[in-house]
Scaffold this motif. Structure first.
Motif, mmCIF file in Angstrom:
data_model
loop_
_atom_site.group_PDB
_atom_site.id
_atom_site.type_symbol
_atom_site.label_atom_id
_atom_site.label_comp_id
_atom_site.label_asym_id
_atom_site.label_seq_id
_atom_site.Cartn_x
_atom_site.Cartn_y
_atom_site.Cartn_z
ATOM 1 N N ILE A 124 0.852 -1.200 0.000
ATOM 2 C CA ILE A 124 0.000 0.000 0.000
ATOM 3 C C ILE A 124 0.884 1.245 0.000
ATOM 4 O O ILE A 124 1.876 1.296 0.720
ATOM 5 C CB ILE A 124 -0.954 0.008 1.227
ATOM 6 N N ALA A 125 0.494 2.240 -0.784
ATOM 7 C CA ALA A 125 1.243 3.494 -0.829
ATOM 8 C C ALA A 125 0.281 4.658 -0.620
ATOM 9 O O ALA A 125 -0.459 5.036 -1.538
ATOM 10 C CB ALA A 125 1.963 3.629 -2.168
ATOM 11 N N THR A 126 0.272 5.191 0.602
ATOM 12 C CA THR A 126 -0.511 6.400 0.863
ATOM 13 C C THR A 126 0.373 7.508 1.432
ATOM 14 O O THR A 126 0.232 8.673 1.072
ATOM 15 C CB THR A 126 -1.670 6.130 1.862
ATOM 16 N N GLY A 131 3.671 13.896 5.048
ATOM 17 C CA GLY A 131 2.811 13.388 6.126
ATOM 18 C C GLY A 131 1.946 12.214 5.694
ATOM 19 O O GLY A 131 1.608 12.086 4.510
ATOM 20 N N GLY A 132 1.605 11.396 6.680
ATOM 21 C CA GLY A 132 0.800 10.204 6.411
ATOM 22 C C GLY A 132 -0.587 10.267 7.025
ATOM 23 O O GLY A 132 -1.495 9.568 6.585
ATOM 24 N N SER A 133 -0.756 11.120 8.047
ATOM 25 C CA SER A 133 -2.054 11.169 8.732
ATOM 26 C C SER A 133 -3.067 12.009 7.945
ATOM 27 O O SER A 133 -4.228 11.623 7.809
ATOM 28 C CB SER A 133 -1.895 11.767 10.131
ATOM 29 N N LEU A 158 7.172 3.375 2.589
ATOM 30 C CA LEU A 158 6.378 2.266 2.035
ATOM 31 C C LEU A 158 7.037 0.934 2.355
ATOM 32 O O LEU A 158 8.224 0.737 2.061
ATOM 33 C CB LEU A 158 6.237 2.399 0.515
ATOM 34 N N SER A 159 6.253 0.017 2.902
ATOM 35 C CA SER A 159 6.768 -1.323 3.187
ATOM 36 C C SER A 159 6.836 -2.116 1.887
ATOM 37 O O SER A 159 5.915 -2.058 1.061
ATOM 38 C CB SER A 159 5.838 -2.052 4.154
ATOM 39 N N ARG A 205 11.735 -4.376 12.716
ATOM 40 C CA ARG A 205 10.995 -4.972 11.616
ATOM 41 C C ARG A 205 11.886 -5.077 10.384
ATOM 42 O O ARG A 205 11.507 -4.722 9.273
ATOM 43 C CB ARG A 205 9.816 -4.045 11.295
ATOM 44 N N VAL A 371 3.947 3.985 15.906
ATOM 45 C CA VAL A 371 4.272 5.265 15.272
ATOM 46 C C VAL A 371 3.497 5.458 13.984
ATOM 47 O O VAL A 371 3.185 6.590 13.613
ATOM 48 C CB VAL A 371 5.779 5.460 14.990
ATOM 49 N N GLY A 372 3.229 4.351 13.283
ATOM 50 C CA GLY A 372 2.615 4.636 11.994
ATOM 51 C C GLY A 372 1.903 3.518 11.305
ATOM 52 O O GLY A 372 0.707 3.602 11.116
ATOM 53 N N GLU A 374 -0.087 1.607 8.924
ATOM 54 C CA GLU A 374 -1.563 1.551 8.777
ATOM 55 C C GLU A 374 -2.267 2.595 9.654
ATOM 56 O O GLU A 374 -3.432 2.428 9.999
ATOM 57 C CB GLU A 374 -2.111 0.139 9.067
ATOM 58 N N GLY A 376 -1.282 6.073 12.600
ATOM 59 C CA GLY A 376 -0.742 6.297 13.948
ATOM 60 C C GLY A 376 -1.831 6.228 15.021
ATOM 61 O O GLY A 376 -3.031 6.229 14.720
ATOM 62 N N LEU A 377 -1.403 6.188 16.275
ATOM 63 C CA LEU A 377 -2.356 6.042 17.383
ATOM 64 C C LEU A 377 -3.344 7.214 17.438
ATOM 65 O O LEU A 377 -4.540 7.017 17.659
ATOM 66 C CB LEU A 377 -1.601 5.931 18.722
ATOM 67 N N VAL A 379 -4.415 8.990 15.065
ATOM 68 C CA VAL A 379 -5.397 8.907 13.974
ATOM 69 C C VAL A 379 -6.538 7.972 14.392
ATOM 70 O O VAL A 379 -7.709 8.235 14.108
ATOM 71 C CB VAL A 379 -4.713 8.479 12.657
ATOM 72 N N MET A 382 -8.683 9.959 16.528
ATOM 73 C CA MET A 382 -9.501 10.895 15.737
ATOM 74 C C MET A 382 -10.704 10.190 15.124
ATOM 75 O O MET A 382 -11.803 10.743 15.071
ATOM 76 C CB MET A 382 -8.647 11.535 14.634
HETATM 77 C C1 LIG Z 1 7.736 0.712 9.681
HETATM 78 C C2 LIG Z 1 6.709 1.505 8.952
HETATM 79 C C3 LIG Z 1 6.122 0.987 7.797
HETATM 80 C C4 LIG Z 1 5.190 1.738 7.096
HETATM 81 N N1 LIG Z 1 4.639 1.209 5.948
HETATM 82 C C5 LIG Z 1 3.817 1.977 5.194
HETATM 83 C C6 LIG Z 1 3.295 1.501 3.952
HETATM 84 O O1 LIG Z 1 3.526 0.349 3.560
HETATM 85 N N2 LIG Z 1 2.550 2.338 3.203
HETATM 86 C C7 LIG Z 1 2.250 3.601 3.584
HETATM 87 O O2 LIG Z 1 1.576 4.318 2.868
HETATM 88 N N3 LIG Z 1 2.727 4.090 4.774
HETATM 89 C C8 LIG Z 1 3.495 3.295 5.567
HETATM 90 N N4 LIG Z 1 3.984 3.786 6.762
HETATM 91 C C9 LIG Z 1 3.713 5.157 7.128
HETATM 92 C C10 LIG Z 1 2.588 5.297 8.139
HETATM 93 O O3 LIG Z 1 1.354 5.031 7.555
HETATM 94 C C11 LIG Z 1 2.698 6.735 8.675
HETATM 95 O O4 LIG Z 1 3.847 6.767 9.496
HETATM 96 C C12 LIG Z 1 1.492 7.166 9.469
HETATM 97 O O5 LIG Z 1 0.366 7.249 8.660
HETATM 98 C C13 LIG Z 1 1.763 8.526 10.137
HETATM 99 O O6 LIG Z 1 2.228 9.435 9.201
HETATM 100 P P1 LIG Z 1 3.572 10.269 9.470
HETATM 101 O O7 LIG Z 1 4.617 9.309 9.885
HETATM 102 O O8 LIG Z 1 3.826 11.095 8.277
HETATM 103 O O9 LIG Z 1 3.236 11.159 10.708
HETATM 104 P P2 LIG Z 1 2.413 12.530 10.700
HETATM 105 O O10 LIG Z 1 1.182 12.394 9.882
HETATM 106 O O11 LIG Z 1 3.339 13.639 10.382
HETATM 107 O O12 LIG Z 1 2.001 12.616 12.222
HETATM 108 C C14 LIG Z 1 3.002 12.798 13.238
HETATM 109 C C15 LIG Z 1 2.427 12.417 14.580
HETATM 110 O O13 LIG Z 1 1.341 13.270 14.893
HETATM 111 C C16 LIG Z 1 0.171 12.516 15.161
HETATM 112 N N5 LIG Z 1 -0.970 13.264 14.643
HETATM 113 C C17 LIG Z 1 -1.319 13.429 13.352
HETATM 114 N N6 LIG Z 1 -2.398 14.202 13.242
HETATM 115 C C18 LIG Z 1 -2.748 14.552 14.513
HETATM 116 C C19 LIG Z 1 -3.794 15.358 15.062
HETATM 117 N N7 LIG Z 1 -4.691 15.943 14.304
HETATM 118 N N8 LIG Z 1 -3.827 15.500 16.411
HETATM 119 C C20 LIG Z 1 -2.914 14.907 17.202
HETATM 120 N N9 LIG Z 1 -1.908 14.127 16.727
HETATM 121 C C21 LIG Z 1 -1.828 13.957 15.396
HETATM 122 C C22 LIG Z 1 0.358 11.190 14.462
HETATM 123 O O14 LIG Z 1 -0.378 10.132 15.081
HETATM 124 C C23 LIG Z 1 1.867 10.997 14.620
HETATM 125 O O15 LIG Z 1 2.158 10.427 15.862
HETATM 126 C C24 LIG Z 1 4.857 3.015 7.526
HETATM 127 C C25 LIG Z 1 5.421 3.523 8.702
HETATM 128 C C26 LIG Z 1 6.316 2.771 9.419
HETATM 129 C C27 LIG Z 1 6.883 3.330 10.669
#
Ligand SMILES: Cc1cc2nc3c(=O)[nH]c(=O)nc-3n(C[C@H](O)[C@H](O)[C@H](O)COP(=O)(O)OP(=O)(O)OC[C@H]3O[C@@H](n4cnc5c(N)ncnc54)[C@H](O)[C@@H]3O)c2cc1C
Length: 402
Positions: A124-126, A131-133, A158-159, A205, A371-372, A374, A376-377, A379, A382
């Motif tokens: 999956i690639a999002t 940022g991912g959230s 991306l994994s 991992r 941390v992330g 699928e 983050g906590l 999210v 939310m």
């Molecule tokens: C080992 C690993 C494998 C991964 N594999 C994939 C993959 O295969 N495909 C893919 O698409 N992504 C993957 N990810 C990315 C993962 O989905 C993202 O890390 C996650 O969605 C959070 O995005 P970010 O890291 O950019 O954090 P950000 O979105 O920048 O957020 C930073 C922190 O702030 C918190 N936060 C965000 N919004 C709010 C809010 N409104 N209020 C309070 N707190 C908030 C978040 O929970 C997080 O702790 C992977 C991540 C890891 C660590």
């Protein structure tokens, strides 16, 4: 209401427990040290039908239920403490189901059989470097060009990118429409012309790669579109519902293994003339861990059951309930598993801090789910806030097609 597994499910669980004990545990150190899941482990998984289990038999899968897949995720999380095999497994299970449900006939026939045989990788690639959230504000764009879509932008963390580039395969990729408000969800081969990858070095991992993938006007055929044009956000969210349940299941398996490892140790380890387990300070911690683990385990099973009843049947009448239960297990299971490993490491004293005992491998792996991976906590919190208070309490505008 019947909480028991069926005889078939029990037999399947026993087979998977043996696979975990006899194959995964024996290889987990190598997986963690060498950064790759050995070919013979992948072959055994393929033999057991573990790749993309919920995909219908017509496309090479088992047509497994979410409950069966959840059972497998639990056993795999218990077997390979590093969580690498669990991630490989659950990505293919969750996103394989999405492709089977929303993909075109041509794409399903082209992509799924080799994924189900364990020959190619599907991820999956999002997430993006920005940022991912906050997915609605992603920058990767796509647009139509005749019978193709063009993808331009960058995804990160991306994994499985390296696995997909080496073995073949790709990622279902969420992109924003260049000329519209919606999102296109497209399967993009990881080594398509115009892609370039950069591996990221993680703390845990290790057996599955994480990488940044750059798309320089990458062309994919129009039959790689999942769902309707511009409506990809909602499709991706259904995939997250499914995949997050399996993340939580893998964490339950890891928590159970940690607790069992700790129980064996505190029965044997003697301090002040008696087994460590005789001291209430330790017994009470064990009791707390056990209760938390049991509670989340049954909530995870409920999530899988709900997915079978509703999501897998395309019935959205209980979407809010499914979202609440899934978000609650994705929020709690990784934290409970992490805490179980941390406490058990403390029971082990100095040896818990060694690589030889291997508990730290679980700590590093499980943290990826906090941390992330699928989502983050926060999210998950939310989603719960949205479902409990109503959409008007969302701190942002809901995306089109979501
Ligand atoms: C080992 C690993 C494998 C991964 N594999 C994939 C993959 O295969 N495909 C893919 O698409 N992504 C993957 N990810 C990315 C993962 O989905 C993202 O890390 C996650 O969605 C959070 O995005 P970010 O890291 O950019 O954090 P950000 O979105 O920048 O957020 C930073 C922190 O702030 C918190 N936060 C965000 N919004 C709010 C809010 N409104 N209020 C309070 N707190 C908030 C978040 O929970 C997080 O702790 C992977 C991540 C890891 C660590």
């Amino acid at each position: 209401m019947d909480f028991r597994l069926s005889p078939d499910e029990e037999a399947f669980q026993a087979t998977l427990r043996r696979f975990g004990d006899e194959v995964l545990r024996k290889n987990e150190q190598e997986i963690d040290d060498k950064g790759v899941i050995p070919e013979h482990v992948l072959s055994e998984m393929a033999r057991l039908g573990l790749f993309a289990m919920p995909v219908p038999e017509a496309y090479g899968g088992m047509g497994a239920t979410a409950v069966q897949t959840e059972i497998a995720a639990e056993e795999i999380g218990r077997g390979d403490f590093s969580m690498a095999t669990a991630v490989y497994f659950l990505l293919e299970a969750g996103w394989g189901w999405v492709l089977a449900k929303f993909g075109t006939e041509e794409a399903k026939q082209q992509i799924l059989p080799s994924v189900c045989q364990g020959k190619t990788f599907l991820g999956i690639a999002t997430t993006e470097p920005g940022g991912g959230s906050d997915l609605a504000n992603m920058r990767t764009r796509s647009w139509r060009a005749g019978k193709e879509f063009v993808v331009d932008g960058e995804k990160s963390f991306l994994s499985g990118v390296m696995e997909a580039r080496e073995r073949g395969g790709g990622h279902v990729t969420l992109t924003r429409q260049k000329d519209g408000d919606g999102f296109n969800f497209l399967y993009v081969p990881a080594s398509a012309k115009g892609t370039s990858a950069q591996k990221l070095v993680n703390m845990g991992r290790m057996g599955i790669s994480t990488a940044l993938l750059h798309y320089d006007e990458v062309h994919v055929p129009e039959h790689h579109l999942l769902g309707a044009e511009g409506r990809g956000f909602g499709v991706a969210m259904q995939g997250f519902q499914v995949a997050r349940t399996f993340v939580a299941a893998a964490c339950v398996g890891a928590a159970e293994r940690a607790i069992e490892t700790g129980m064996s140790y505190i029965k044997e380890r003697r301090v002040f003339g008696q087994p460590l387990g005789k001291f209430e300070g330790i017994q009470f911690e064990l009791a707390d861990l056990y209760v938390q683990c049991e509670m989340v385990k049954w909530q995870v099973r409920r999530a899988a059951w709900l997915i079978d009843q509703y999501t897998f049947r395309g019935d959205h009448s209980h979407r809010s309930e499914v979202d609440r239960v899934v978000a609650s297990v994705k929020l709690t299971a990784p934290q409970i598993a992490f805490e179980a490993v941390r406490r058990v490491m403390m029971w082990f004293g100095a040896s818990g801090y060694t690589k030889e005992v291997g508990l730290e491998r679980g700590l590093r792996g499980i943290m990826s789910y906090m941390v992330g991976a699928e989502g983050g906590l926060n999210v998950m919190r939310m989603i719960l806030g949205r479902e409990l208070l109503g959409k008007e309490f969302l701190p942002y505008a809901p995306p089109a097609g979501g």
